[in-house]
Scaffold this active site. Structure first.
Site, short mmCIF file in Angstrom:
data_model
loop_
_atom_site.label_atom_id
_atom_site.label_comp_id
_atom_site.label_asym_id
_atom_site.label_seq_id
_atom_site.Cartn_x
_atom_site.Cartn_y
_atom_site.Cartn_z
N ASP A 96 -8.54 -7.55 -0.27
CA ASP A 96 -9.33 -8.26 0.75
C ASP A 96 -10.81 -8.29 0.41
OD1 ASP A 96 -6.97 -8.49 2.26
OD2 ASP A 96 -7.30 -6.49 3.05
N LYS A 131 -12.03 -12.59 -2.72
CA LYS A 131 -11.96 -13.27 -4.02
C LYS A 131 -11.93 -14.78 -3.87
CE LYS A 131 -8.81 -11.11 -6.07
NZ LYS A 131 -7.69 -11.40 -5.17
N GLY A 137 -2.94 -12.61 0.45
CA GLY A 137 -3.36 -13.79 1.21
C GLY A 137 -4.75 -14.15 0.75
N HIS A 138 -4.84 -15.05 -0.21
CA HIS A 138 -6.16 -15.43 -0.73
C HIS A 138 -6.65 -16.66 0.04
CE1 HIS A 138 -5.05 -13.42 -4.79
NE2 HIS A 138 -5.13 -12.58 -3.79
N GLN A 149 -3.95 -7.79 -4.19
CA GLN A 149 -4.14 -6.46 -3.64
C GLN A 149 -5.40 -5.84 -4.26
OE1 GLN A 149 -0.65 -7.25 -4.70
NE2 GLN A 149 -0.82 -8.15 -2.69
N ARG A 162 -8.71 -4.69 10.18
CA ARG A 162 -8.96 -3.89 8.98
C ARG A 162 -9.79 -2.68 9.37
NH1 ARG A 162 -10.44 -9.15 5.45
NH2 ARG A 162 -8.32 -9.87 5.13
P1 IMP Z 1 3.16 -3.84 0.75
O1 IMP Z 1 2.45 -4.37 -0.45
O2 IMP Z 1 3.53 -4.90 1.73
O3 IMP Z 1 4.30 -2.95 0.40
O4 IMP Z 1 2.12 -2.91 1.56
C1 IMP Z 1 1.66 -1.67 1.02
C2 IMP Z 1 0.22 -1.41 1.41
O5 IMP Z 1 -0.62 -2.33 0.71
C3 IMP Z 1 -0.10 -1.60 2.90
O6 IMP Z 1 -1.10 -0.67 3.25
C4 IMP Z 1 -0.66 -3.01 2.95
O7 IMP Z 1 -1.52 -3.19 4.06
C5 IMP Z 1 -1.42 -3.06 1.64
N1 IMP Z 1 -1.54 -4.43 1.10
C6 IMP Z 1 -0.59 -5.16 0.49
N2 IMP Z 1 -1.07 -6.35 0.10
C7 IMP Z 1 -2.37 -6.36 0.43
C8 IMP Z 1 -3.43 -7.31 0.24
O8 IMP Z 1 -3.25 -8.40 -0.32
N3 IMP Z 1 -4.64 -6.95 0.74
C9 IMP Z 1 -4.87 -5.75 1.33
N4 IMP Z 1 -3.92 -4.83 1.51
C10 IMP Z 1 -2.67 -5.13 1.07
#
Ligand code: IMP
Length: 422
Positions: free
Chosen positions: A16, A19, A43-44, A225, A306
């Site tokens: 987050d 980007k 989610g970009h 991520q 957040r």
């Molecule tokens: P998962 O990737 O859905 O398994 O989530 C695992 C952890 O990564 C959780 O704390 C999510 O909130 C975090 N997470 C997964 N994708 C993102 C992202 O694109 N941005 C921020 N946090 C993420």
């Protein structure tokens, strides 16, 4: 001919980092844009020609007519969500099938992976990870267990393979006594997604990428991520399940380490985290609420609040080390405009012990802050470095000195023009 390079553009904290705001600076410089890890948990948010798009699986080079876009082998794809995302782009007039190529080695997220994600989270109770619920963990687990379904499987005996994996998942769900779910509708849409995917070039993207590099073309590896959510180097077990760091660029695309050129590390002028897990700089007070409100810190995928805090240099330095960051990109400096003083976390302390490196057990540490003067100036109007207020210039210089890494791009507002290249 000079061989091309792969530059990586990575969120280097908890994701987050914003980007989407700078991709229009980056993408025109590259011939190919490739995603190497993660799936629809990302989610970009990208604003193009006044229209807002949230890209989950599709690389952001898709808005640039001349670019090839690749979903690499390190990614996981949910066919139904992919189809919805693609349809939205097609409706806006972007052609996809010629310019978006998908690795046959990327893994498929089944509807039952998403049910498993929920079931595992429910079983963890208060220790839940706070996943996005997109089935990411169970899909990567099946990949590692060597039972997963890959994109290439769409092309051969797909129904049989699908049924076998689904039956395996149903058995696990029965064992967990998690039987109150109904995927009938979801499964129908998912199967339509599979049919839709057949229209695309499902191919060996590692060859495609390496051929492009041999022809002198340059590739942008677009991260998803953040580094502290990396399965190996993040705050395990509160992490995602893929390799989100620069090492993941090699394994997730099938390119060699010596092909990597620049590693751009994106961070925000403060810290945020979505989901569970340790976050020493988290602010539970009004300051945290102010940062969340001004920075609009609500999840792009889940809409969740957040968690917010001051900049964490312990985490930032660690991420720079793990990734080999060559250039930093600082986002959202303007969110801190109103504060009299700005704090920066330089160490963690617990039970009389103080550390400046990320501890193995990241739970229960308190931040040690240094306080810097705020700039109390509206940065969003600033368009050139010479117009930075002195306190903001000092903040940048402070971070560069502490990390030993140059900040090459500074973003000071949502407008495209509020991006200053140094
Ligand atoms: P998962 O990737 O859905 O398994 O989530 C695992 C952890 O990564 C959780 O704390 C999510 O909130 C975090 N997470 C997964 N994708 C993102 C992202 O694109 N941005 C921020 N946090 C993420």
């Amino acid at each position: 001919m000079t061989k091309g390079k792969v530059d990586a553009l990575l969120g280097i904290v908890f994701g987050d980092e914003g980007k989407g705001k700078v991709v229009d600076y980056f993408t025109p410089r590259y011939d190919v844009v490739a995603r190497f890890a993660g799936g629809p948990n990302a989610g970009h948010t990208i604003i193009f020609d006044g229209k807002k798009f949230v890209l989950r699986s599709i690389p952001s080079g898709i808005f640039d007519e001349g670019k090839i876009n690749i979903i690499g082998n390190g990614c996981v794809i949910a066919p139904d969500l992919f189809m919805s995302e693609a349809h939205e782009l097609e409706a806006a007039g972007y052609e996809l099938t010629k310019r978006l190529h998908i690795s046959r080695r990327a893994h498929l997220i089944l509807p039952t992976h998403r049910v498993l994600d929920r079931a595992y989270e429910a079983a963890k109770g208060k220790n839940k990870v706070g996943t996005t619920g997109k089935g990411i963990g169970p899909t990567y687990s099946d990949k590692a267990a060597r039972v997963g379904l890959r994109v290439g499987d769409i092309l051969h005996n797909f129904d049989e393979k699908y049924k076998a994996l689904k039956a395996r998942h149903e058995q696990i769900l029965r064992d967990l006594h998690y039987t109150d779910y109904d995927i009938t509708e979801e499964e129908q849409k998912w199967m339509q997604g599979i049919e839709y995917m057949r229209k695309f070039n499902l191919t060996d993207t590692e060859y495609e990428l390496n051929h492009a590099l041999a022809e002198g073309k340059n590739v942008l590896a677009e991260g998803a991520q953040g580094s502290l959510l990396d399965i190996d180097h993040g705050t395990y077990p509160y992490v995602s399940s893929s390799s989100t760091t620069s090492g993941g660029v090699c394994t997730g695309l099938g390119i060699a380490p010596n092909s990597i050129g620049h590693v751009f590390g994106i961070f925000k002028a403060y810290s945020t985290r979505v989901g569970g897990g340790p976050f020493p700089v988290e602010l539970f007070d009004e300051t945290g609420d102010t940062i969340r409100h001004i920075g609009n810190e609500y999840g792009a995928v889940t809409g969740r609040n957040r968690r917010c805090g001051w900049l964490d240099l312990v985490a930032l330095k660690y991420a720079i080390m793990i990734n080999g960051v060559t250039d930093l990109v600082m986002m959202k400096g303007d969110v801190l405009d109103g504060f009299d003083t700005i704090k920066v976390c330089t160490a963690y302390t617990k039970d009389g012990e103080t550390v400046t490196e990320i501890p193995y057990d990241t739970e229960g540490w308190q931040p040690v802050y240094e306080e810097l003067p705020g700039w109390k100036t509206d940065l969003t109007a600033v368009r050139a470095e010479k117009d930075f207020p002195a306190a903001f210039a000092s903040y940048i210089a402070y971070i560069e000195k502490a990390t030993g890494t140059p900040i090459k791009i500074v973003s000071v507002g949502p407008d495209r023009e509020a991006t200053i290249i140094r």
